[in-house]
Design a protein around this motif. Sequence first.
Motif, PDB file in Angstrom:
ATOM      1  N   VAL A  92       6.463   7.591   1.271  1.00 34.65           N
ATOM      2  CA  VAL A  92       4.176   7.834   0.703  1.00 34.65           C
ATOM      3  C   VAL A  92       3.637   8.978   0.742  1.00 34.65           C
ATOM      4  O   VAL A  92       4.055  10.106   1.354  1.00 34.65           O
ATOM      5  CB  VAL A  92       3.597   7.039   1.672  1.00 34.65           C
ATOM      6  N   ALA A  93       2.476   8.917   0.604  1.00 35.34           N
ATOM      7  CA  ALA A  93       1.645  10.294   0.495  1.00 35.34           C
ATOM      8  C   ALA A  93       1.464  10.272   1.638  1.00 35.34           C
ATOM      9  O   ALA A  93       0.834   8.824   2.670  1.00 35.34           O
ATOM     10  CB  ALA A  93       0.283  10.206  -0.733  1.00 35.34           C
ATOM     11  N   PRO A  94       0.781  11.160   2.774  1.00 38.09           N
ATOM     12  CA  PRO A  94       0.605  10.791   3.688  1.00 38.09           C
ATOM     13  C   PRO A  94      -0.874   9.724   4.324  1.00 38.09           C
ATOM     14  O   PRO A  94      -0.696   9.525   5.502  1.00 38.09           O
ATOM     15  CB  PRO A  94       0.294  12.510   4.490  1.00 38.09           C
ATOM     16  N   GLU A  95      -2.109  10.185   3.548  1.00 32.30           N
ATOM     17  CA  GLU A  95      -3.287   9.746   3.854  1.00 32.30           C
ATOM     18  C   GLU A  95      -2.507   8.403   4.099  1.00 32.30           C
ATOM     19  O   GLU A  95      -4.081   7.155   4.001  1.00 32.30           O
ATOM     20  CB  GLU A  95      -3.657   9.487   2.578  1.00 32.30           C
ATOM     21  N   PRO A 138       0.795  -1.638   0.049  1.00 34.33           N
ATOM     22  CA  PRO A 138      -0.025  -0.013  -0.235  1.00 34.33           C
ATOM     23  C   PRO A 138       1.078   1.037   0.131  1.00 34.33           C
ATOM     24  O   PRO A 138       1.890   1.662   0.665  1.00 34.33           O
ATOM     25  CB  PRO A 138      -0.876  -0.287   0.988  1.00 34.33           C
ATOM     26  N   GLY A 139       0.909   2.224  -0.988  1.00 32.23           N
ATOM     27  CA  GLY A 139       1.701   3.747  -0.976  1.00 32.23           C
ATOM     28  C   GLY A 139       2.192   3.614  -2.019  1.00 32.23           C
ATOM     29  O   GLY A 139       3.188   4.462  -2.116  1.00 32.23           O
ATOM     30  N   GLY A 140       2.260   2.623  -3.014  1.00 28.82           N
ATOM     31  CA  GLY A 140       2.836   2.387  -4.104  1.00 28.82           C
ATOM     32  C   GLY A 140       4.336   1.651  -4.197  1.00 28.82           C
ATOM     33  O   GLY A 140       4.953   2.520  -4.435  1.00 28.82           O
ATOM     34  N   VAL A 141       4.545   1.295  -3.071  1.00 32.47           N
ATOM     35  CA  VAL A 141       6.308   0.932  -2.101  1.00 32.47           C
ATOM     36  C   VAL A 141       6.189  -0.571  -2.922  1.00 32.47           C
ATOM     37  O   VAL A 141       6.492  -1.410  -2.797  1.00 32.47           O
ATOM     38  CB  VAL A 141       6.231   1.407  -1.373  1.00 32.47           C
ATOM     39  N   ASN A 142       7.429  -0.383  -3.852  1.00 29.17           N
ATOM     40  CA  ASN A 142       7.475  -1.825  -4.699  1.00 29.17           C
ATOM     41  C   ASN A 142       9.060  -2.709  -4.505  1.00 29.17           C
ATOM     42  O   ASN A 142      10.149  -1.634  -4.619  1.00 29.17           O
ATOM     43  CB  ASN A 142       7.974  -1.724  -6.655  1.00 29.17           C
ATOM     44  N   MET A 143       8.777  -3.707  -4.293  1.00 28.58           N
ATOM     45  CA  MET A 143      10.105  -4.552  -3.971  1.00 28.58           C
ATOM     46  C   MET A 143       9.790  -5.592  -4.748  1.00 28.58           C
ATOM     47  O   MET A 143       9.213  -6.162  -4.140  1.00 28.58           O
ATOM     48  CB  MET A 143      10.082  -4.209  -2.379  1.00 28.58           C
ATOM     49  N   GLN A 144      11.343  -6.391  -4.137  1.00 29.35           N
ATOM     50  CA  GLN A 144      10.983  -7.894  -4.562  1.00 29.35           C
ATOM     51  C   GLN A 144      12.009  -8.844  -3.610  1.00 29.35           C
ATOM     52  O   GLN A 144      12.464  -7.973  -2.777  1.00 29.35           O
ATOM     53  CB  GLN A 144      12.310  -7.689  -6.254  1.00 29.35           C
ATOM     54  N   ASP A 193      -0.012   4.839   6.884  1.00 28.57           N
ATOM     55  CA  ASP A 193      -0.660   4.179   8.334  1.00 28.57           C
ATOM     56  C   ASP A 193      -0.969   2.903   7.150  1.00 28.57           C
ATOM     57  O   ASP A 193      -0.709   1.504   7.595  1.00 28.57           O
ATOM     58  CB  ASP A 193      -1.729   4.428   8.875  1.00 28.57           C
ATOM     59  N   ALA A 194      -1.731   2.616   5.777  1.00 22.96           N
ATOM     60  CA  ALA A 194      -1.864   1.404   5.584  1.00 22.96           C
ATOM     61  C   ALA A 194      -0.298   1.154   5.407  1.00 22.96           C
ATOM     62  O   ALA A 194      -0.432  -0.287   5.296  1.00 22.96           O
ATOM     63  CB  ALA A 194      -2.510   1.918   4.361  1.00 22.96           C
ATOM     64  N   PHE A 195       0.190   2.025   4.534  1.00 21.09           N
ATOM     65  CA  PHE A 195       2.023   0.589   4.676  1.00 21.09           C
ATOM     66  C   PHE A 195       2.577   0.380   5.918  1.00 21.09           C
ATOM     67  O   PHE A 195       2.990  -0.785   5.928  1.00 21.09           O
ATOM     68  CB  PHE A 195       2.961   1.617   3.929  1.00 21.09           C
ATOM     69  N   ILE A 196       2.240   1.328   6.614  1.00 24.79           N
ATOM     70  CA  ILE A 196       2.974   0.834   7.661  1.00 24.79           C
ATOM     71  C   ILE A 196       2.510  -0.105   8.540  1.00 24.79           C
ATOM     72  O   ILE A 196       3.391  -0.950   9.870  1.00 24.79           O
ATOM     73  CB  ILE A 196       3.215   2.186   9.069  1.00 24.79           C
ATOM     74  N   ARG A 197       1.328  -0.768   8.487  1.00 22.84           N
ATOM     75  CA  ARG A 197       0.961  -1.963   9.137  1.00 22.84           C
ATOM     76  C   ARG A 197       1.053  -2.927   8.644  1.00 22.84           C
ATOM     77  O   ARG A 197       1.477  -3.741   9.195  1.00 22.84           O
ATOM     78  CB  ARG A 197      -0.595  -1.349   9.094  1.00 22.84           C
TER      79      ARG A 197
END
Length: 292
Positions: free
Chosen positions: A172-175, A143-149, A178-182
């Motif tokens: 990431v965008a502020p909104e 979430p937030g558009g963070v790509n990884m392998q 939290d979704a990315f961190i979780r």
Amino acid sequence: MALILISTALLALGSLARAAVAMPNLAVGPQYVTTHVYVAPRDIDRFVESFVTTFGGTATKKQLVNVTPTPSTTEWRAVASPVGALSVFGFTTPYPWPFGAERNGFLVSDFDAAVKAAHANGAGFLTAPFEDPIGRDAVIQWPGGVNMQIYWHKKAPHSPALAAIPENRVYVAPEQADAFIRAYLAFSQGKVIKDDRKAPGIEIGEPFNIFRRVLIDSGFGKTLVFATDGQMPYPWGRETTGYEVKDLDATILKAEAAGVYVRVEPINAAGRLTSFFEFPGGYTAEVHTAAP
């Protein structure tokens, strides 16, 4: 009836707790988290030499391989340095999407378990699991558009511990923070070390602003999350990794002698002196040391 409902709820919570404890630790170690660097084939050797001259370490000889699930060819070199590992790609053919957009690769101890955990915690698979010559891979998006392998090797690699653990720097965008961190915390079994919702903007090139800065630690190493308005000057946001050194001034001298361009001269921010380097081929990195 109320007692039955309470008992049922407690049993459910107990099951979740047991499931969390039973989840395998997927991380092998931060020395196996590789930053992915894409450069033109003509720049691959110049880049690798400048990076090793700046930070120390060793590099493999250049190999011509196919690292994607569809036909492609790349020159590839692996770099092991005291401050972090790299996989360097110089594609001689166009590289298929989404390769080139992933920031790094995480070695996992159990590939099937990692795929299951990523799915369960909200990751999308940009590239479904596939086999390469030495193991298995997948490219995922948080979430937030963070790509990884995520990757796994048939023969377990052996690398020494790092002198300094690098930072995986995520914007990431502020909104969506939290979704990315979780999701990332659940997957990595990490913990939040510090969550500063009024971090000074000078750290991201916005001296008159504030932003949210979250530091996470896990078996995959350090992850620094920047929740920003996206109105940062170049090169902030372009770097994917931050490297810690003992002496920033001495590192700058070595870097410049190796053909590295210092994009941002050292500034004092967040208890550190921080600078930005641009290596031959265009790779940009943050480099820091503790402030006096």
